[in-house]
Design a protein around this motif. Structure first.
Motif, PDB file in Angstrom:
ATOM      1  N   VAL A 254     -44.107 -32.685  26.894  1.00 57.47           N
ATOM      2  CA  VAL A 254     -45.233 -33.582  27.132  1.00 57.47           C
ATOM      3  C   VAL A 254     -45.871 -34.022  25.813  1.00 57.47           C
ATOM      4  CG1 VAL A 254     -47.255 -33.981  28.596  1.00 57.47           C
ATOM      5  CG2 VAL A 254     -45.621 -32.224  29.239  1.00 57.47           C
ATOM      6  N   MET A 255     -45.042 -34.344  24.857  1.00 57.64           N
ATOM      7  CA  MET A 255     -45.549 -34.837  23.576  1.00 57.64           C
ATOM      8  C   MET A 255     -45.794 -36.339  23.682  1.00 57.64           C
ATOM      9  SD  MET A 255     -43.558 -32.737  20.633  1.00 57.64           S
ATOM     10  CE  MET A 255     -44.522 -33.524  19.391  1.00 57.64           C
ATOM     11  N   PRO A 256     -46.755 -36.860  22.944  1.00 60.14           N
ATOM     12  CA  PRO A 256     -47.013 -38.306  22.980  1.00 60.14           C
ATOM     13  C   PRO A 256     -45.784 -39.094  22.535  1.00 60.14           C
ATOM     14  CG  PRO A 256     -48.697 -37.149  21.715  1.00 60.14           C
ATOM     15  CD  PRO A 256     -47.657 -36.154  22.060  1.00 60.14           C
ATOM     16  N   ILE A 257     -45.617 -40.263  23.074  1.00 53.29           N
ATOM     17  CA  ILE A 257     -44.448 -41.081  22.783  1.00 53.29           C
ATOM     18  C   ILE A 257     -44.391 -41.488  21.308  1.00 53.29           C
ATOM     19  CG2 ILE A 257     -45.492 -43.333  23.291  1.00 53.29           C
ATOM     20  CD1 ILE A 257     -41.962 -42.150  24.305  1.00 53.29           C
ATOM     21  N   GLU A 258     -45.502 -41.437  20.602  1.00 55.01           N
ATOM     22  CA  GLU A 258     -45.513 -41.741  19.170  1.00 55.01           C
ATOM     23  C   GLU A 258     -44.645 -40.760  18.379  1.00 55.01           C
ATOM     24  OE1 GLU A 258     -48.604 -41.362  20.858  1.00 55.01           O
ATOM     25  OE2 GLU A 258     -48.652 -43.517  21.236  1.00 55.01           O
ATOM     26  N   SER A 259     -44.396 -39.595  18.948  1.00 57.03           N
ATOM     27  CA  SER A 259     -43.581 -38.582  18.261  1.00 57.03           C
ATOM     28  C   SER A 259     -42.143 -38.605  18.760  1.00 57.03           C
ATOM     29  CB  SER A 259     -44.182 -37.200  18.467  1.00 57.03           C
ATOM     30  OG  SER A 259     -44.102 -36.847  19.829  1.00 57.03           O
ATOM     31  N   LYS A 260     -41.673 -39.754  19.248  1.00 57.45           N
ATOM     32  CA  LYS A 260     -40.327 -39.825  19.822  1.00 57.45           C
ATOM     33  C   LYS A 260     -39.218 -39.736  18.786  1.00 57.45           C
ATOM     34  CE  LYS A 260     -40.036 -44.807  19.818  1.00 57.45           C
ATOM     35  NZ  LYS A 260     -39.953 -46.021  20.575  1.00 57.45           N
ATOM     36  N   ASP A 261     -39.538 -39.900  17.506  1.00 61.34           N
ATOM     37  CA  ASP A 261     -38.517 -39.748  16.471  1.00 61.34           C
ATOM     38  C   ASP A 261     -38.154 -38.272  16.340  1.00 61.34           C
ATOM     39  OD1 ASP A 261     -38.589 -42.474  15.941  1.00 61.34           O
ATOM     40  OD2 ASP A 261     -40.156 -42.238  14.418  1.00 61.34           O
ATOM     41  N   ALA A 262     -36.867 -38.016  16.275  1.00 58.16           N
ATOM     42  CA  ALA A 262     -36.395 -36.630  16.173  1.00 58.16           C
ATOM     43  C   ALA A 262     -36.827 -36.019  14.840  1.00 58.16           C
ATOM     44  CB  ALA A 262     -34.874 -36.593  16.296  1.00 58.16           C
ATOM     45  N   PHE A 263     -37.087 -34.723  14.862  1.00 58.25           N
ATOM     46  CA  PHE A 263     -37.388 -34.011  13.624  1.00 58.25           C
ATOM     47  C   PHE A 263     -36.134 -33.985  12.763  1.00 58.25           C
ATOM     48  CE2 PHE A 263     -40.598 -32.206  16.469  1.00 58.25           C
ATOM     49  CZ  PHE A 263     -41.737 -32.390  15.699  1.00 58.25           C
ATOM     50  N   ALA A 264     -36.307 -34.259  11.505  1.00 61.88           N
ATOM     51  CA  ALA A 264     -35.169 -34.300  10.584  1.00 61.88           C
ATOM     52  C   ALA A 264     -34.589 -32.899  10.399  1.00 61.88           C
ATOM     53  CB  ALA A 264     -35.617 -34.858   9.236  1.00 61.88           C
ATOM     54  N   PRO A 265     -33.285 -32.807  10.160  1.00 64.52           N
ATOM     55  CA  PRO A 265     -32.716 -31.492   9.841  1.00 64.52           C
ATOM     56  C   PRO A 265     -33.406 -30.895   8.616  1.00 64.52           C
ATOM     57  CG  PRO A 265     -30.984 -33.063  10.300  1.00 64.52           C
ATOM     58  CD  PRO A 265     -32.263 -33.837  10.249  1.00 64.52           C
ATOM     59  N   LYS A 266     -33.529 -29.595   8.624  1.00 67.95           N
ATOM     60  CA  LYS A 266     -34.163 -28.802   7.569  1.00 67.95           C
ATOM     61  C   LYS A 266     -35.687 -28.918   7.561  1.00 67.95           C
ATOM     62  CE  LYS A 266     -30.050 -28.931   4.726  1.00 67.95           C
ATOM     63  NZ  LYS A 266     -29.449 -29.307   3.470  1.00 67.95           N
ATOM     64  N   THR A 267     -36.284 -29.482   8.637  1.00 70.78           N
ATOM     65  CA  THR A 267     -37.733 -29.431   8.801  1.00 70.78           C
ATOM     66  C   THR A 267     -38.107 -27.991   9.120  1.00 70.78           C
ATOM     67  OG1 THR A 267     -37.770 -31.683   9.648  1.00 70.78           O
ATOM     68  CG2 THR A 267     -39.702 -30.329  10.105  1.00 70.78           C
ATOM     69  N   LYS A 268     -39.124 -27.470   8.447  1.00 69.02           N
ATOM     70  CA  LYS A 268     -39.459 -26.047   8.578  1.00 69.02           C
ATOM     71  C   LYS A 268     -40.466 -25.819   9.698  1.00 69.02           C
ATOM     72  CE  LYS A 268     -38.692 -25.406   3.678  1.00 69.02           C
ATOM     73  NZ  LYS A 268     -39.267 -25.102   2.388  1.00 69.02           N
ATOM     74  N   PHE A 269     -40.188 -24.788  10.509  1.00 72.39           N
ATOM     75  CA  PHE A 269     -41.090 -24.362  11.573  1.00 72.39           C
ATOM     76  C   PHE A 269     -41.324 -22.867  11.451  1.00 72.39           C
ATOM     77  CE2 PHE A 269     -39.850 -28.295  13.616  1.00 72.39           C
ATOM     78  CZ  PHE A 269     -40.999 -28.667  14.291  1.00 72.39           C
TER      79      PHE A 269
ATOM     80  N   VAL B 209     -34.907 -26.866  11.283  1.00 72.16           N
ATOM     81  CA  VAL B 209     -34.290 -27.608  12.374  1.00 72.16           C
ATOM     82  C   VAL B 209     -32.808 -27.791  12.087  1.00 72.16           C
ATOM     83  CG1 VAL B 209     -34.238 -29.829  13.558  1.00 72.16           C
ATOM     84  CG2 VAL B 209     -36.432 -28.789  12.965  1.00 72.16           C
ATOM     85  N   ASP B 210     -31.988 -27.399  13.041  1.00 68.68           N
ATOM     86  CA  ASP B 210     -30.560 -27.693  12.979  1.00 68.68           C
ATOM     87  C   ASP B 210     -30.330 -29.087  13.551  1.00 68.68           C
ATOM     88  OD1 ASP B 210     -27.834 -27.372  12.602  1.00 68.68           O
ATOM     89  OD2 ASP B 210     -27.555 -26.425  14.549  1.00 68.68           O
ATOM     90  N   HIS B 211     -30.805 -29.308  14.760  1.00 67.48           N
ATOM     91  CA  HIS B 211     -30.844 -30.651  15.331  1.00 67.48           C
ATOM     92  C   HIS B 211     -31.879 -30.702  16.441  1.00 67.48           C
ATOM     93  CE1 HIS B 211     -27.905 -28.734  18.050  1.00 67.48           C
ATOM     94  NE2 HIS B 211     -28.294 -29.619  18.939  1.00 67.48           N
ATOM     95  N   ASP B 212     -32.341 -31.894  16.725  1.00 74.28           N
ATOM     96  CA  ASP B 212     -33.408 -32.114  17.692  1.00 74.28           C
ATOM     97  C   ASP B 212     -32.916 -33.129  18.712  1.00 74.28           C
ATOM     98  OD1 ASP B 212     -35.776 -32.484  19.061  1.00 74.28           O
ATOM     99  OD2 ASP B 212     -36.794 -33.522  17.432  1.00 74.28           O
ATOM    100  N   ASP B 213     -32.937 -32.746  19.981  1.00 72.39           N
ATOM    101  CA  ASP B 213     -32.576 -33.656  21.068  1.00 72.39           C
ATOM    102  C   ASP B 213     -33.867 -34.149  21.709  1.00 72.39           C
ATOM    103  OD1 ASP B 213     -29.868 -33.078  20.647  1.00 72.39           O
ATOM    104  OD2 ASP B 213     -29.967 -31.331  21.972  1.00 72.39           O
ATOM    105  N   VAL B 214     -34.121 -35.452  21.622  1.00 72.46           N
ATOM    106  CA  VAL B 214     -35.332 -36.048  22.181  1.00 72.46           C
ATOM    107  C   VAL B 214     -34.993 -36.653  23.536  1.00 72.46           C
ATOM    108  CG1 VAL B 214     -37.175 -37.725  21.837  1.00 72.46           C
ATOM    109  CG2 VAL B 214     -36.204 -36.525  19.883  1.00 72.46           C
ATOM    110  N   GLU B 215     -35.825 -36.331  24.535  1.00 71.95           N
ATOM    111  CA  GLU B 215     -35.645 -36.869  25.880  1.00 71.95           C
ATOM    112  C   GLU B 215     -36.829 -37.761  26.213  1.00 71.95           C
ATOM    113  OE1 GLU B 215     -35.332 -33.473  28.392  1.00 71.95           O
ATOM    114  OE2 GLU B 215     -33.477 -32.779  27.479  1.00 71.95           O
TER     115      GLU B 215
END
Length: 167
Positions: A46-61, A82-88
């Motif tokens: 349920v993230m806002p649609i403004e954040s629809k861009d996938a997180f880049a690889p190697k983004t730290k969490f 991040v290894d990879h991010d699947d956005v739905e």
């Protein structure tokens, strides 16, 4: 046991963005004790649609797990990239999206780095890199004779002179 989680994106060594309110369960963490890299998976729902861009690889969490609901105990922490991010994207509700983020341990960053050759030398007694010619009676031959390069030059005084030795 019920755990309470927080999730933060890290940048420049500090927490920059808190995604705890979007963090869905279950959270998968695989701490491996063999030669495989640790992995994990989180879902930011349920993230806002403004954040629809996938997180880049190697983004730290950073994930923090607490045992108390008010987050007062000492957390167990995991640092991942991040290894990879699947956005739905949802067809019926176009103002929200969901991120399924596959995580991997940060040491994966080092696997892509190229470094210069490194030579390691173990010092034996009083070894230095000033090469000298040493006679059989362990006296230096040619000590004190300067050359244009600033090194001692070996001067053969007898025919019995040995080769350079360290130690």
């Amino acid at each position: 046991m019920q755990y309470y989680w927080t999730c933060h994106k890290w940048q420049d060594g500090q927490k920059t963005t808190d995604y705890t309110q979007y963090l869905g369960e279950p959270i998968f963490i695989e701490d491996r004790l063999d030669e495989q890299l640790d992995t994990g998976q989180i879902t930011l729902e349920v993230m806002p649609i403004e954040s629809k861009d996938a997180f880049a690889p190697k983004t730290k969490f950073r994930l923090e797990r607490y045992a108390t609901k008010d987050y007062t105990d000492v957390p167990r922490t995991w640092d991942y990239v991040v290894d990879h991010d699947d956005v739905e994207l949802y067809a019926g509700y176009p103002s929200i999206c969901c991120h399924r983020i596959h995580l991997i341990e940060p040491s994966v960053i080092a696997q892509g780095m190229h470094c210069d050759n490194i030579a390691l030398t173990y010092e034996l007694q009083d070894v230095d890199l000033n090469y000298r010619t040493i006679g059989y009676d362990n006296t230096l031959v040619g000590d004190g004779i300067d050359t244009p390069g600033g090194h001692d030059s070996g001067v053969r005084q007898t025919d019995d002179t040995g080769y350079s030795e360290f130690g």
